[in-house]
Design a protein around this motif. Structure first.
Motif, mmCIF file in Angstrom:
data_model
loop_
_atom_site.group_PDB
_atom_site.id
_atom_site.type_symbol
_atom_site.label_atom_id
_atom_site.label_comp_id
_atom_site.label_asym_id
_atom_site.label_seq_id
_atom_site.Cartn_x
_atom_site.Cartn_y
_atom_site.Cartn_z
ATOM 1 N N ASN A 1 0.832 -1.206 0.000
ATOM 2 C CA ASN A 1 0.000 0.000 0.000
ATOM 3 C C ASN A 1 0.866 1.254 0.000
ATOM 4 O O ASN A 1 0.544 2.242 -0.665
ATOM 5 N N SER A 2 1.972 1.228 0.730
ATOM 6 C CA SER A 2 2.913 2.351 0.714
ATOM 7 C C SER A 2 3.552 2.513 -0.658
ATOM 8 O O SER A 2 3.698 3.628 -1.163
ATOM 9 N N ILE A 3 3.936 1.388 -1.252
ATOM 10 C CA ILE A 3 4.583 1.439 -2.562
ATOM 11 C C ILE A 3 3.619 1.975 -3.616
ATOM 12 O O ILE A 3 3.999 2.776 -4.482
ATOM 13 N N ARG A 4 2.355 1.565 -3.542
ATOM 14 C CA ARG A 4 1.364 2.081 -4.502
ATOM 15 C C ARG A 4 1.195 3.590 -4.351
ATOM 16 O O ARG A 4 0.979 4.298 -5.334
ATOM 17 N N GLU A 5 1.263 4.071 -3.117
ATOM 18 C CA GLU A 5 1.186 5.511 -2.894
ATOM 19 C C GLU A 5 2.423 6.201 -3.463
ATOM 20 O O GLU A 5 2.333 7.281 -4.050
ATOM 21 N N LEU A 6 3.569 5.561 -3.326
ATOM 22 C CA LEU A 6 4.822 6.123 -3.823
ATOM 23 C C LEU A 6 4.840 6.232 -5.346
ATOM 24 O O LEU A 6 5.427 7.177 -5.896
#
Length: 203
Positions: free
Chosen positions: A131-136
């Motif tokens: 989820n963090s990577i998708r935001e990044l």
């Protein structure tokens, strides 16, 4: 790739994954950059039972689980590229490299057919790391790899420090085995990513 112990079926599976990767823009760019860095050298790939995979820099080899898919191979091949582009700070930047490899893997997945993107989202939607990577991903222009106009390098550094690093720590990337090189700030963590996304603009 080299492995005398690979079965014919292994080679067919590997060839299928590489062809799938090569048909995407990001996969095409990456593959050509990797070949340039290898300069004719070979890398070893071994299939092992299960879903797990890893890159071993000491032997320049990839262990790929028999249940893995092309995005997993893409991730480990990013680490192979990093082993050629990351020299003096290799031991102190394991988490930096993981973030870059995860980010490029998610960008690759985003280039696949919608059905595969939906499948990936379904199996990772409760994983704070992904989820963090998708935001990044939202911070980068997919053409060229620069930051989008709405974001600054300080904004990128903030999400890395306040969310991404913490979420990878929460999902098994401990600070002892995966140190974060704090001297590397913002976009400087993604030099391979910028090179890969910029490649298509040059040719």
């Amino acid at each position: 790739f080299l492995n005398s112990k690979m079965t014919e079926n292994n080679w067919e599976v590997l060839e299928k994954m590489l062809n799938k990767m090569y048909k995407t823009s990001i996969g095409y760019n990456f593959y050509n950059i990797l070949l340039s860095e290898l300069e004719g050298k070979t890398a070893i790939i071994t299939f092992v039972e299960g879903k797990g995979s890893r890159f071993d820099p000491t032997t320049t080899s990839i262990e790929l689980g028999t249940e893995c898919n092309s995005s997993t191979l893409f991730h480990e091949m990013i680490h192979l590229l990093q082993s050629y582009t990351e020299k003096e700070t290799w031991n102190g930047s394991a988490l930096n490299r993981e973030v870059e490899a995860h980010l490029l893997q998610q960008m690759y997945i985003n280039s696949l057919p919608e059905s595969e993107q939906i499948w990936w989202l379904k199996i990772t939607k409760y994983d704070p790391r992904w989820n963090s990577i998708r935001e990044l991903v939202k911070y980068f222009k997919l053409s060229g790899g620069e930051l989008k106009d709405d974001f600054t390098n300080d904004d990128l550094q903030q999400i890395l420090e306040n969310r991404v690093i913490n979420d990878l720590h929460r999902t098994g990337y401990d600070s002892i085995n995966y140190p974060w090189l704090i001297s590397r700030k913002g976009i400087s963590n993604f030099e391979n990513l910028v090179k890969i996304l910029h490649y298509g603009l040059k040719y």
